[in-house]
Enzyme design. Sequence first.
Site, PDB file in Angstrom:
ATOM      1  N   PRO A 102      25.226  66.952  87.048  1.00 24.62           N
ATOM      2  CA  PRO A 102      25.431  66.469  85.763  1.00 24.62           C
ATOM      3  C   PRO A 102      24.427  66.381  84.806  1.00 24.62           C
ATOM      4  CG  PRO A 102      26.084  65.008  87.317  1.00 24.62           C
ATOM      5  CD  PRO A 102      25.304  66.159  88.383  1.00 24.62           C
ATOM      6  N   GLU A 136      25.051  62.709  97.471  1.00 26.89           N
ATOM      7  CA  GLU A 136      24.418  62.326  96.358  1.00 26.89           C
ATOM      8  C   GLU A 136      23.550  63.435  95.430  1.00 26.89           C
ATOM      9  OE1 GLU A 136      24.940  59.466  94.746  1.00 26.89           O
ATOM     10  OE2 GLU A 136      26.315  58.970  96.294  1.00 26.89           O
ATOM     11  N   ARG A 174      34.724  86.672  82.969  1.00 26.33           N
ATOM     12  CA  ARG A 174      35.650  87.114  81.952  1.00 26.33           C
ATOM     13  C   ARG A 174      34.761  87.874  80.745  1.00 26.33           C
ATOM     14  NH1 ARG A 174      38.550  84.115  78.987  1.00 26.33           N
ATOM     15  NH2 ARG A 174      40.713  85.008  79.193  1.00 26.33           N
ATOM     16  N   ASP A 189      39.937  84.510  72.360  1.00 26.71           N
ATOM     17  CA  ASP A 189      40.450  83.453  73.292  1.00 26.71           C
ATOM     18  C   ASP A 189      39.874  82.100  72.448  1.00 26.71           C
ATOM     19  OD1 ASP A 189      41.896  84.155  75.230  1.00 26.71           O
ATOM     20  OD2 ASP A 189      40.255  84.610  76.290  1.00 26.71           O
TER      21      ASP A 189
HETATM   22  N1  SAH Z   1      24.437  61.504  92.374  1.00 24.16           N
HETATM   23  C1  SAH Z   1      24.644  62.286  91.595  1.00 24.16           C
HETATM   24  C2  SAH Z   1      26.064  62.995  91.700  1.00 24.16           C
HETATM   25  C3  SAH Z   1      26.313  63.827  93.098  1.00 24.16           C
HETATM   26  S1  SAH Z   1      27.840  64.576  92.963  1.00 24.16           S
HETATM   27  C4  SAH Z   1      24.338  62.132  90.148  1.00 24.16           C
HETATM   28  O1  SAH Z   1      24.897  60.872  89.818  1.00 24.16           O
HETATM   29  O2  SAH Z   1      24.048  62.586  89.337  1.00 24.16           O
HETATM   30  C5  SAH Z   1      27.496  65.725  94.195  1.00 24.16           C
HETATM   31  C6  SAH Z   1      27.305  67.362  93.799  1.00 24.16           C
HETATM   32  O3  SAH Z   1      28.331  67.532  93.127  1.00 24.16           O
HETATM   33  C7  SAH Z   1      26.053  67.346  92.739  1.00 24.16           C
HETATM   34  O4  SAH Z   1      24.829  67.639  93.533  1.00 24.16           O
HETATM   35  C8  SAH Z   1      26.359  68.480  91.879  1.00 24.16           C
HETATM   36  O5  SAH Z   1      26.014  69.695  92.737  1.00 24.16           O
HETATM   37  C9  SAH Z   1      27.712  68.481  91.940  1.00 24.16           C
HETATM   38  N2  SAH Z   1      28.336  68.020  90.712  1.00 24.16           N
HETATM   39  C10 SAH Z   1      28.803  66.724  90.333  1.00 24.16           C
HETATM   40  N3  SAH Z   1      29.146  66.499  89.244  1.00 24.16           N
HETATM   41  C11 SAH Z   1      29.038  67.657  88.292  1.00 24.16           C
HETATM   42  C12 SAH Z   1      29.011  68.386  87.140  1.00 24.16           C
HETATM   43  N4  SAH Z   1      29.580  67.514  86.001  1.00 24.16           N
HETATM   44  N5  SAH Z   1      28.919  69.638  86.861  1.00 24.16           N
HETATM   45  C13 SAH Z   1      28.400  70.206  88.093  1.00 24.16           C
HETATM   46  N6  SAH Z   1      28.049  69.966  89.030  1.00 24.16           N
HETATM   47  C14 SAH Z   1      28.398  68.650  89.296  1.00 24.16           C
END
Ligand code: SAH
Length: 249
Positions: A102, A136, A174, A189
């Site tokens: 995120p 996490e 793409r 696109d």
């Molecule tokens: N505890 C973290 C979320 C972990 S989710 C937080 O609050 O930021 C588990 C994994 O999913 C993350 O390590 C990441 O690699 C992936 N992930 C989750 N959401 C994502 C998103 N919006 N974009 C890209 N990868 C994501």
Amino acid sequence: MSRKIWILTMFPDFFRPLSEVGVVGQVFQGMRGEKFDLNTLYIPDFCDKGFKGVDSAPYGGGPGMVMRADVLKKALVEGVIEKGNYSLDNIKNELAVIFTAPRGTVWNSSTCKKFATEYLSSQSSKDLVFICGRYEGIDERFIEQYIDEVYCIGDYVLSGGEIAVMAIIDSAFRFSEGVLGNDESAMEDSFESNLLEHPQYTRPAEFEGLTVPKTLTSGNHKKINEWKNNKQVEMTKKWRPDLIEKDRK
Ligand code: SAH
């Protein structure tokens, strides 16, 4: 020699269809433009304790588990660097290591195009490694030491990085040379010039009493282009007015 994409994941099964099906599957089968090999590595294979040893409780407490930096390093060194004949000392020149989270740079049409030019074009020499986070997330020290780029595919939390990595690979290819049959296709696109695509129609000429806009069957290319441009603006105003605002800024 074909270029390589390595994926470190707890769930390699996600990636089988990506490398076999559809237009991106054809890239990995060597049927479109430059061939890329997709190598998926199962992270627990690089941990003495297997699946259970990959993660551990976070220091300082809190919910969930965190993926261990030492296990990820071992997977990177033994799985990617040794198998792929890279060198740990020269890793920054040979590999781009990508994580998704995120916190990452927002993955949109412009980051996607930049990524494709930098890493997927015939000028780029680096192979790619994607690290799929689970639980996490991963220990910050692995990010500090080994990750070159972090991308976020949207403002929501996924249960793991696999789907984010697939979205990145699919959308970036793409823009890669020779991948879309018609090279204009990607450029027409949605999101190109911050507009959505115009509506599309094909046979039959009448469906459930609905006909096709007359301009499209008129054969007048000037009028057809005008119609397409107007519809692009109309569609964007209706569905994504924020894109037009962005254009004005
Ligand atoms: N505890 C973290 C979320 C972990 S989710 C937080 O609050 O930021 C588990 C994994 O999913 C993350 O390590 C990441 O690699 C992936 N992930 C989750 N959401 C994502 C998103 N919006 N974009 C890209 N990868 C994501």
